[in-house]
Structures are given as C-alpha cells and as structure tokens.
Design a protein around this motif. Structure first.
Motif, PDB file in Angstrom:
ATOM      1  N   SER A 117       0.844  -1.207   0.000  1.00  0.00           N
ATOM      2  CA  SER A 117       0.000   0.000   0.000  1.00  0.00           C
ATOM      3  C   SER A 117       0.875   1.252   0.000  1.00  0.00           C
ATOM      4  O   SER A 117       0.484   2.305   0.482  1.00  0.00           O
ATOM      5  N   ARG A 118       2.072   1.114  -0.534  1.00  0.00           N
ATOM      6  CA  ARG A 118       2.986   2.234  -0.788  1.00  0.00           C
ATOM      7  C   ARG A 118       3.976   1.777  -1.846  1.00  0.00           C
ATOM      8  O   ARG A 118       4.114   0.574  -2.109  1.00  0.00           O
ATOM      9  N   ALA A 119       4.656   2.742  -2.454  1.00  0.00           N
ATOM     10  CA  ALA A 119       5.679   2.391  -3.439  1.00  0.00           C
ATOM     11  C   ALA A 119       6.900   1.791  -2.739  1.00  0.00           C
ATOM     12  O   ALA A 119       7.184   2.097  -1.573  1.00  0.00           O
ATOM     13  N   ILE A 120       7.610   0.957  -3.450  1.00  0.00           N
ATOM     14  CA  ILE A 120       8.822   0.350  -2.914  1.00  0.00           C
ATOM     15  C   ILE A 120       9.880   1.426  -2.663  1.00  0.00           C
ATOM     16  O   ILE A 120      10.002   2.398  -3.416  1.00  0.00           O
ATOM     17  N   LYS A 121      10.638   1.273  -1.568  1.00  0.00           N
ATOM     18  CA  LYS A 121      11.690   2.238  -1.234  1.00  0.00           C
ATOM     19  C   LYS A 121      12.984   1.893  -1.978  1.00  0.00           C
ATOM     20  O   LYS A 121      13.210   0.727  -2.339  1.00  0.00           O
ATOM     21  N   ASP A 122      13.841   2.905  -2.144  1.00  0.00           N
ATOM     22  CA  ASP A 122      15.134   2.670  -2.801  1.00  0.00           C
ATOM     23  C   ASP A 122      15.945   1.599  -2.073  1.00  0.00           C
ATOM     24  O   ASP A 122      16.601   0.763  -2.711  1.00  0.00           O
ATOM     25  N   SER A 123      15.883   1.625  -0.747  1.00  0.00           N
ATOM     26  CA  SER A 123      16.649   0.636   0.034  1.00  0.00           C
ATOM     27  C   SER A 123      16.129  -0.779  -0.214  1.00  0.00           C
ATOM     28  O   SER A 123      16.902  -1.753  -0.223  1.00  0.00           O
ATOM     29  N   GLU A 124      14.822  -0.902  -0.428  1.00  0.00           N
ATOM     30  CA  GLU A 124      14.231  -2.218  -0.697  1.00  0.00           C
ATOM     31  C   GLU A 124      14.598  -2.692  -2.107  1.00  0.00           C
ATOM     32  O   GLU A 124      14.838  -3.888  -2.326  1.00  0.00           O
ATOM     33  N   ILE A 125      14.661  -1.749  -3.047  1.00  0.00           N
ATOM     34  CA  ILE A 125      15.104  -2.101  -4.407  1.00  0.00           C
ATOM     35  C   ILE A 125      16.532  -2.634  -4.360  1.00  0.00           C
ATOM     36  O   ILE A 125      16.857  -3.639  -5.010  1.00  0.00           O
ATOM     37  N   GLU A 126      17.386  -1.971  -3.559  1.00  0.00           N
ATOM     38  CA  GLU A 126      18.772  -2.430  -3.420  1.00  0.00           C
ATOM     39  C   GLU A 126      18.828  -3.831  -2.817  1.00  0.00           C
ATOM     40  O   GLU A 126      19.651  -4.663  -3.232  1.00  0.00           O
TER      41      GLU A 126
ATOM     42  N   SER B 250      -5.509   8.708   1.710  1.00  0.00           N
ATOM     43  CA  SER B 250      -5.562   7.796   0.572  1.00  0.00           C
ATOM     44  C   SER B 250      -4.168   7.230   0.359  1.00  0.00           C
ATOM     45  O   SER B 250      -3.170   7.828   0.775  1.00  0.00           O
ATOM     46  N   ARG B 251      -4.099   6.073  -0.260  1.00  0.00           N
ATOM     47  CA  ARG B 251      -2.797   5.444  -0.504  1.00  0.00           C
ATOM     48  C   ARG B 251      -2.891   4.540  -1.735  1.00  0.00           C
ATOM     49  O   ARG B 251      -3.941   3.934  -1.995  1.00  0.00           O
ATOM     50  N   PRO B 252      -1.818   4.450  -2.502  1.00  0.00           N
ATOM     51  CA  PRO B 252      -1.831   3.597  -3.694  1.00  0.00           C
ATOM     52  C   PRO B 252      -1.736   2.127  -3.308  1.00  0.00           C
ATOM     53  O   PRO B 252      -1.198   1.777  -2.248  1.00  0.00           O
ATOM     54  N   LEU B 253      -2.236   1.281  -4.162  1.00  0.00           N
ATOM     55  CA  LEU B 253      -2.145  -0.168  -3.974  1.00  0.00           C
ATOM     56  C   LEU B 253      -1.367  -0.751  -5.150  1.00  0.00           C
ATOM     57  O   LEU B 253      -1.680  -0.474  -6.311  1.00  0.00           O
ATOM     58  N   PHE B 254      -0.346  -1.532  -4.834  1.00  0.00           N
ATOM     59  CA  PHE B 254       0.526  -2.110  -5.849  1.00  0.00           C
ATOM     60  C   PHE B 254       0.690  -3.613  -5.629  1.00  0.00           C
ATOM     61  O   PHE B 254       0.500  -4.109  -4.510  1.00  0.00           O
ATOM     62  N   ILE B 255       1.099  -4.305  -6.690  1.00  0.00           N
ATOM     63  CA  ILE B 255       1.749  -5.604  -6.531  1.00  0.00           C
ATOM     64  C   ILE B 255       3.103  -5.502  -7.245  1.00  0.00           C
ATOM     65  O   ILE B 255       3.264  -4.722  -8.179  1.00  0.00           O
ATOM     66  N   TYR B 256       4.060  -6.268  -6.757  1.00  0.00           N
ATOM     67  CA  TYR B 256       5.407  -6.287  -7.333  1.00  0.00           C
ATOM     68  C   TYR B 256       5.815  -7.728  -7.622  1.00  0.00           C
ATOM     69  O   TYR B 256       5.502  -8.643  -6.855  1.00  0.00           O
ATOM     70  N   SER B 257       6.513  -7.903  -8.721  1.00  0.00           N
ATOM     71  CA  SER B 257       7.153  -9.194  -8.994  1.00  0.00           C
ATOM     72  C   SER B 257       8.438  -8.933  -9.771  1.00  0.00           C
ATOM     73  O   SER B 257       8.956  -7.816  -9.768  1.00  0.00           O
ATOM     74  N   ASP B 258       8.941  -9.949 -10.448  1.00  0.00           N
ATOM     75  CA  ASP B 258      10.242  -9.873 -11.115  1.00  0.00           C
ATOM     76  C   ASP B 258      10.152 -10.682 -12.411  1.00  0.00           C
ATOM     77  O   ASP B 258       9.501 -11.741 -12.450  1.00  0.00           O
ATOM     78  N   ALA B 259      10.794 -10.201 -13.479  1.00  0.00           N
ATOM     79  CA  ALA B 259      10.694 -10.850 -14.785  1.00  0.00           C
ATOM     80  C   ALA B 259      11.225 -12.286 -14.751  1.00  0.00           C
ATOM     81  O   ALA B 259      10.638 -13.193 -15.358  1.00  0.00           O
TER      82      ALA B 259
END
Length: 267
Positions: A38-47, A208-217
């Motif tokens: 329910s939030r965008a991924i953080k830079d630290s989480e991407i790392e 209000s907050r965005p809703l996302f799902i994340y995965s990987d190719a």
C-alpha cells in the motif's frame, strides 16, 4: 479464489503481514514471488532486491481512500485538519466543543469499523499515529478505543445507519461505500481537500494510498503460473476492487501495469 475457480489447480498462498514485511520477504529472503503493498517500494528495498538478483516490477492496481462522514443534518463541520480529526476520534474529546469551541456542546457519537478491519488499521496509522502515537501504534490505538460513545461494527450498513441517524454522529469507511450512500451522508474534506477519484489517485487527499503488486521478470519466466496469476489479476481487478471498498486504478495506470507485464514476459 477466483483464479482457482477459473481453473488454476496449484496452490496460492497469501499472508497478511503489511507492506514493509512483505518487501522483506520478497527482497531480502526471497521467500515470495509477489509482494502486495500500500505504498511504493523504497530505494533501500530495491537495493535489497538487487542483492538477491531480483529487479522489482511495479504494477499499480488501485487506490485505498477513506471517507469521513457525517449526517445530512450536521450543519457545523465541513472540513477538518488531520490533528482535529484525530482528536474527534480520541478519548481526549467527549463533546464536539472539546475539539473546537465553535462546535456544539454535544457528545460525539462515533461509528467505526471493528478492530479486525484493515480500514480500522489504516485510520489508526494515517490519522491517530501522527498525533497520538508517533512511533507507538499501540498508544494511538488505545487513545482511539478508549473514546466514549464508540460503536464498532464490521458491517458498513450499521455504520451508515448510525451516522445518518444523528446530527452529532461521525464515522469512516472506504470511499467506494460512501458513494452508495451519498443520499444520506456527507463527506468531510480533510485539510481542505475533498475525497474524489482524482485526489485519491494523485495522493493529494490525505487519507488515501496507492495499492501495488510487485514481482520480477525472472520469477515470471521460471514460474509461468506467477505470470499467469498477475495477468489474470490485471485483467479482472477492476471488476472486483470496488466490492472491497477501494478505487480502481485509472485507465492509464492499469494500462501501464499491463504494458509492464507484457515487457517483462516478452524479453
């Protein structure tokens, strides 16, 4: 369940653990194939993801927005700050006039979702925590639950009837549910911003907050069932999302998510 009903015979395991914990499982331990957030991924989480050879792909799937509602008879409040909203739902205020001397010296009648509700959790996190909890969510929840004249129900119909029945009542639930009852209730603007599809999608509306799902190719390539699930999700999400109280993603956002899926699965 719908994915299984339409023919998938494998196992789909879903855990409700919060966005941060979900990213930890997806990006640090690599336990999961998809992260809901329910939030965008953080830079630290991407790392962290990159450290285990995962490149997170973001799919916007909807928006969660809460409507704060009063009776049509209410003639003294139309807009409220986050600070005053927290006070209204706290044990600090018994009468409306405890919040603002210009309000009536009448008891605040509160109608709210039950503690098992995600709506309850989000209200505590977005409204109560900044004012009463800082980093202590339990204290923010305690201040909320110890308020007088507090009626809780998992049934939104009960909340609607309670608020509609008194000039001095207030409540909250998912905005989508308010739209079904806008003939009996009024929404309050928050910090001068009225709730709408546009202000919720942009994040301008404060609760209000965005809703996302994340995965990987690579996950989708090696596990075609994951790719199939995400494709199914993006195809049907707008058919069901309003039923659970959320806004659908805009056409542009959903098309971008579908394009991200295509790009990930055609490389």
């Amino acid at each position: 369940l719908q994915f299984r009903d339409d023919g998938f015979t494998g196992e789909v395991k879903v855990d409700s653990i919060g966005s941060g914990a979900g990213f930890e499982r997806f990006c640090k331990t690599g336990e999961t194939d998809i992260a809901n957030a329910s939030r965008a991924i953080k830079d630290s989480e991407i790392e962290s993801c990159k450290a285990i050879n995962r490149n997170p792909i973001e799919f916007r799937v909807g928006t969660d927005a809460l409507a704060v509602v009063v009776s049509m008879e209410n003639d003294f409040i139309t807009d409220v700050s986050i600070e005053d909203l927290a006070k209204i739902f706290s044990s600090e205020a018994v009468l409306w006039s405890d919040v603002n001397p210009s309000y009536p010296a009448e008891p605040i009648q509160r109608f709210v979702p039950g503690t098992d509700s995600g709506t309850f959790d989000y209200f505590v996190e977005a409204v109560m925590l900044p004012v009463y909890g800082k980093e202590d969510k339990e204290n923010a929840k305690k201040v909320f639950l110890e308020a007088q004249n507090l009626s809780q129900s998992e049934d939104d119909n009960v909340l609607v009837q309670g608020v509609a029945g008194s000039k001095y009542a207030i409540g909250f639930f998912g905005y989508a549910y308010y739209t079904e009852n806008d003939d009996t209730l009024k929404t309050l603007s928050i910090n001068g911003i009225s709730p709408s599809f546009e202000t919720a999608e942009s994040g301008e509306y404060p609760i209000s907050r965005p809703l996302f799902i994340y995965s990987d190719a690579e996950i989708m390539k090696t596990k075609p069932q994951v790719a199939a699930f995400i494709n199914y999700y993006l195809t049907y999400v707008n058919d069901v999302i309003v039923e659970v109280g959320y806004f659908p993603a805009s056409e542009d956002a959903l098309n971008a998510a579908k394009q991200a899926w295509i790009d990930a699965n055609t490389k």
